[in-house]
Design a protein around this motif. Structure first.
Motif, PDB file in Angstrom:
ATOM      1  N   TYR A  94       0.836  -1.207   0.000  1.00  0.00           N
ATOM      2  CA  TYR A  94       0.000   0.000   0.000  1.00  0.00           C
ATOM      3  C   TYR A  94       0.870   1.255   0.000  1.00  0.00           C
ATOM      4  O   TYR A  94       0.646   2.169  -0.805  1.00  0.00           O
ATOM      5  CB  TYR A  94      -0.922  -0.010   1.219  1.00  0.00           C
ATOM      6  CG  TYR A  94      -1.577   1.322   1.481  1.00  0.00           C
ATOM      7  CD1 TYR A  94      -2.632   1.769   0.698  1.00  0.00           C
ATOM      8  CD2 TYR A  94      -1.117   2.142   2.515  1.00  0.00           C
ATOM      9  CE1 TYR A  94      -3.222   2.998   0.927  1.00  0.00           C
ATOM     10  CE2 TYR A  94      -1.708   3.372   2.752  1.00  0.00           C
ATOM     11  CZ  TYR A  94      -2.757   3.796   1.965  1.00  0.00           C
ATOM     12  OH  TYR A  94      -3.341   5.014   2.190  1.00  0.00           O
ATOM     13  N   PHE A  95       1.843   1.299   0.899  1.00  0.00           N
ATOM     14  CA  PHE A  95       2.685   2.492   0.977  1.00  0.00           C
ATOM     15  C   PHE A  95       3.575   2.624  -0.246  1.00  0.00           C
ATOM     16  O   PHE A  95       3.836   3.744  -0.712  1.00  0.00           O
ATOM     17  CB  PHE A  95       3.534   2.457   2.248  1.00  0.00           C
ATOM     18  CG  PHE A  95       2.787   2.938   3.459  1.00  0.00           C
ATOM     19  CD1 PHE A  95       2.626   4.287   3.690  1.00  0.00           C
ATOM     20  CD2 PHE A  95       2.219   2.041   4.344  1.00  0.00           C
ATOM     21  CE1 PHE A  95       1.923   4.751   4.793  1.00  0.00           C
ATOM     22  CE2 PHE A  95       1.519   2.485   5.452  1.00  0.00           C
ATOM     23  CZ  PHE A  95       1.370   3.841   5.681  1.00  0.00           C
ATOM     24  N   LYS A  96       4.019   1.497  -0.795  1.00  0.00           N
ATOM     25  CA  LYS A  96       4.813   1.549  -2.023  1.00  0.00           C
ATOM     26  C   LYS A  96       3.961   2.079  -3.172  1.00  0.00           C
ATOM     27  O   LYS A  96       4.408   2.933  -3.967  1.00  0.00           O
ATOM     28  CB  LYS A  96       5.348   0.152  -2.355  1.00  0.00           C
ATOM     29  CG  LYS A  96       6.220   0.106  -3.603  1.00  0.00           C
ATOM     30  CD  LYS A  96       7.496   0.900  -3.428  1.00  0.00           C
ATOM     31  CE  LYS A  96       8.399   0.752  -4.640  1.00  0.00           C
ATOM     32  NZ  LYS A  96       9.622   1.580  -4.532  1.00  0.00           N
ATOM     33  N   HIS A  97       2.727   1.587  -3.265  1.00  0.00           N
ATOM     34  CA  HIS A  97       1.804   2.018  -4.311  1.00  0.00           C
ATOM     35  C   HIS A  97       1.485   3.508  -4.166  1.00  0.00           C
ATOM     36  O   HIS A  97       1.467   4.258  -5.160  1.00  0.00           O
ATOM     37  CB  HIS A  97       0.514   1.195  -4.228  1.00  0.00           C
ATOM     38  CG  HIS A  97      -0.392   1.333  -5.397  1.00  0.00           C
ATOM     39  ND1 HIS A  97      -1.443   2.217  -5.413  1.00  0.00           N
ATOM     40  CD2 HIS A  97      -0.407   0.711  -6.610  1.00  0.00           C
ATOM     41  CE1 HIS A  97      -2.086   2.125  -6.572  1.00  0.00           C
ATOM     42  NE2 HIS A  97      -1.480   1.223  -7.322  1.00  0.00           N
ATOM     43  N   SER A  98       1.252   3.941  -2.918  1.00  0.00           N
ATOM     44  CA  SER A  98       0.950   5.347  -2.659  1.00  0.00           C
ATOM     45  C   SER A  98       2.142   6.241  -2.996  1.00  0.00           C
ATOM     46  O   SER A  98       1.977   7.329  -3.567  1.00  0.00           O
ATOM     47  CB  SER A  98       0.567   5.521  -1.181  1.00  0.00           C
ATOM     48  OG  SER A  98       0.283   6.870  -0.890  1.00  0.00           O
ATOM     49  N   GLU A  99       3.332   5.760  -2.679  1.00  0.00           N
ATOM     50  CA  GLU A  99       4.553   6.530  -2.975  1.00  0.00           C
ATOM     51  C   GLU A  99       4.762   6.671  -4.477  1.00  0.00           C
ATOM     52  O   GLU A  99       5.089   7.759  -4.976  1.00  0.00           O
ATOM     53  CB  GLU A  99       5.754   5.834  -2.337  1.00  0.00           C
ATOM     54  CG  GLU A  99       7.087   6.538  -2.547  1.00  0.00           C
ATOM     55  CD  GLU A  99       8.236   5.789  -1.913  1.00  0.00           C
ATOM     56  OE1 GLU A  99       9.384   6.053  -2.289  1.00  0.00           O
ATOM     57  OE2 GLU A  99       7.986   4.919  -1.048  1.00  0.00           O
ATOM     58  N   GLU A 100       4.560   5.572  -5.212  1.00  0.00           N
ATOM     59  CA  GLU A 100       4.727   5.623  -6.672  1.00  0.00           C
ATOM     60  C   GLU A 100       3.647   6.502  -7.309  1.00  0.00           C
ATOM     61  O   GLU A 100       3.896   7.185  -8.307  1.00  0.00           O
ATOM     62  CB  GLU A 100       4.659   4.206  -7.252  1.00  0.00           C
ATOM     63  CG  GLU A 100       5.833   3.319  -6.873  1.00  0.00           C
ATOM     64  CD  GLU A 100       7.156   3.888  -7.372  1.00  0.00           C
ATOM     65  OE1 GLU A 100       7.193   4.438  -8.494  1.00  0.00           O
ATOM     66  OE2 GLU A 100       8.158   3.802  -6.632  1.00  0.00           O
ATOM     67  N   PHE A 101       2.432   6.473  -6.734  1.00  0.00           N
ATOM     68  CA  PHE A 101       1.350   7.319  -7.246  1.00  0.00           C
ATOM     69  C   PHE A 101       1.718   8.791  -7.096  1.00  0.00           C
ATOM     70  O   PHE A 101       1.463   9.598  -7.995  1.00  0.00           O
ATOM     71  CB  PHE A 101       0.054   7.017  -6.494  1.00  0.00           C
ATOM     72  CG  PHE A 101      -1.095   7.908  -6.882  1.00  0.00           C
ATOM     73  CD1 PHE A 101      -1.800   7.681  -8.050  1.00  0.00           C
ATOM     74  CD2 PHE A 101      -1.462   8.988  -6.079  1.00  0.00           C
ATOM     75  CE1 PHE A 101      -2.854   8.503  -8.420  1.00  0.00           C
ATOM     76  CE2 PHE A 101      -2.508   9.810  -6.443  1.00  0.00           C
ATOM     77  CZ  PHE A 101      -3.209   9.571  -7.608  1.00  0.00           C
TER      78      PHE A 101
END
Length: 312
Positions: free
Chosen positions: A116-123
Motif C-alpha cells: 500500500y505504501f509503495k503504491h501510494s509513494e509511486e502514485f
C-alpha cells in the motif's frame, strides 16, 4: 470401571500407562492366588501324559481364565489409548492449522501494508509532474490516492467501477450548473455559482487550481469569464484522467474524456448564439456530441476488427 481421560495420556507409551500395568498386575495376582489355593487345597500328583495335560486345563481353568481376561482387557485399553492419541493428533493438527493461518494472515497484512505504501509513494511520483504540466497542483497526493484506491490497504490496486461512477456524479454537478452558459439572462448569476463549484470541487480531490482560485478579473457573464471557467473544467478533468492513468487497466469514462477535450475556442458564432457580444452555448449538448463521436469511432473500430477476423 470408569476410565478417566487422564489415564490414557496420549504422550505416554501404551505399556507405560498406569492403568495397563495395574490391569496386568491385578489379573496376574488374582490368577496366581487362585493357582496357589488350588495347589495347596488339592492332592495333586504329576502326570505328564496327555491325560495329565487335559486334567491340568480342567483343574486350573479358573486362573487360566483370569489370565485369558488380559486379552480383551488389553484390547479395550489399547483402543482407548489409540482414541486418545487420535484426538490429541487432531487437536495438534487444528492448532497447527490455526497457527499457520494466523501466520499467513499476518504475512498477508504486512505485505498488503507494505505494498500500500509503495503504491501510494509511486502514485505521488506519478501525479505531481502530470498535474504541473496541466496547470493544477496536487496538494496531497496521498489523500487523492485514498479516494481513487479506497481498498488499497486490502491489496486492491485498481480503479473500481464505483469510483468511476462517483467521479461521473461529480461531473454531472458541473453539467447541471453549466446551464447558465445557454441563457444570457441567468448567465451572470449562474456562472458565478458554477465558479464556486469549480473552486470547491477540485479541493475534494486535493487539487489546487491556480486559474480558478485567483481573484477573478473579469465580470461574470462575459466571454472571458466563461472561457476561464471552461478552462478550469478542462484542467480538472485532465487532472483526474492523469491520476487514473496510474492504473494501466483503468479507462476514463466518456464523460470525463469529453469534458477534458471540449474546446471553448471551437464554438461557432451564429446570430442565434452570439448576441450583444456574448456567446451562449449548451455545454451538455457539446459534451454529448463528443461522447457520440467516441461511440461511433469505437463502433467503427469494432466493425473493422470483425471484418479483419472474418477474412483471416
Amino acid at each position: 470401571m470408569t476410565l478417566k481421560k487422564d489415564r490414557f495420556d496420549p504422550h505416554t507409551s501404551f505399556f507405560d500407562l498406569a492403568i495397563v500395568r495395574i490391569s496386568f498386575g491385578a489379573l496376574s495376582f488374582l490368577a496366581l492366588i487362585a493357582l496357589s489355593v488350588i495347589i495347596i487345597m488339592s492332592n495333586l500328583k504329576p502326570n505328564f501324559s496327555y491325560e495329565g495335560f487335559n486334567l491340568f486345563l480342567i483343574i486350573f481353568r479358573f486362573p487360566i481364565g483370569l489370565l485369558a481376561l488380559l486379552i480383551p482387557v488389553v484390547a479395550v485399553l489399547a483402543a482407548n489409548h489409540r482414541s486418545a492419541q487420535t484426538k490429541e493428533q487432531m487437536r495438534l493438527t487444528k492448532k497447527q492449522i490455526k497457527k499457520t493461518q494466523k501466520q499467513i494472515k499476518i504475512t498477508t497484512e504486512n505485505n498488503a501494508f507494505s505494498n500500500y505504501f509503495k503504491h501510494s509513494e509511486e502514485f505521488e511520483k506519478h501525479i505531481k509532474p502530470r498535474t504541473l504540466e496541466i496547470g493544477i497542483t496536487s496538494k496531497n497526493p496521498r489523500k487523492l490516492h485514498r479516494i481513487l484506491f479506497p481498498d488499497a490497504k486490502q491489496g486492491v490496486f485498481h480503479i473500481s467501477k464505483p469510483t468511476l461512477e462517483k467521479i461521473d456524479a461529480d461531473l454531472e454537478i458541473i453539467l447541471q450548473a453549466s446551464n447558465a452558459f445557454s441563457d444570457s439572462k441567468i448567465m451572470e448569476r449562474g456562472t458565478k455559482f458554477l465558479y464556486s463549484i469549480m473552486s470547491s470541487l477540485p479541493t475534494k480531490y486535493n487539487f489546487d487550481n491556480p486559474t480558478i482560485n485567483k481573484d477573478i478579473a473579469q465580470e461574470f457573464g462575459t466571454n472571458s469569464a466563461n472561457q476561464m471557467i471552461i478552462q478550469a473544467i478542462n484542467n480538472f478533468a485532465r487532472s483526474i484522467i492523469a491520476a487514473l492513468e496510474f492504473d494501466e487497466k483503468s479507462v476514463p469514462t466518456d464523460l470525463l474524456r469529453a469534458l477534458s477535450e471540449f474546446n471553448y475556442n471551437t464554438l461557432r458564432h451564429t446570430p442565434l448564439n452570439f448576441k450583444e457580444g456574448v456567446l451562449t452555448f449548451n455545454l451538455r449538448d457539446e459534451v454529448r456530441q463528443i461522447v457520440e463521436r467516441y461511440q461511433a469511432e469505437a463502433k467503427m473500430a469494432q466493425t473493422y476488427n470483425q471484418e479483419i477476423s472474418a477474412s483471416a
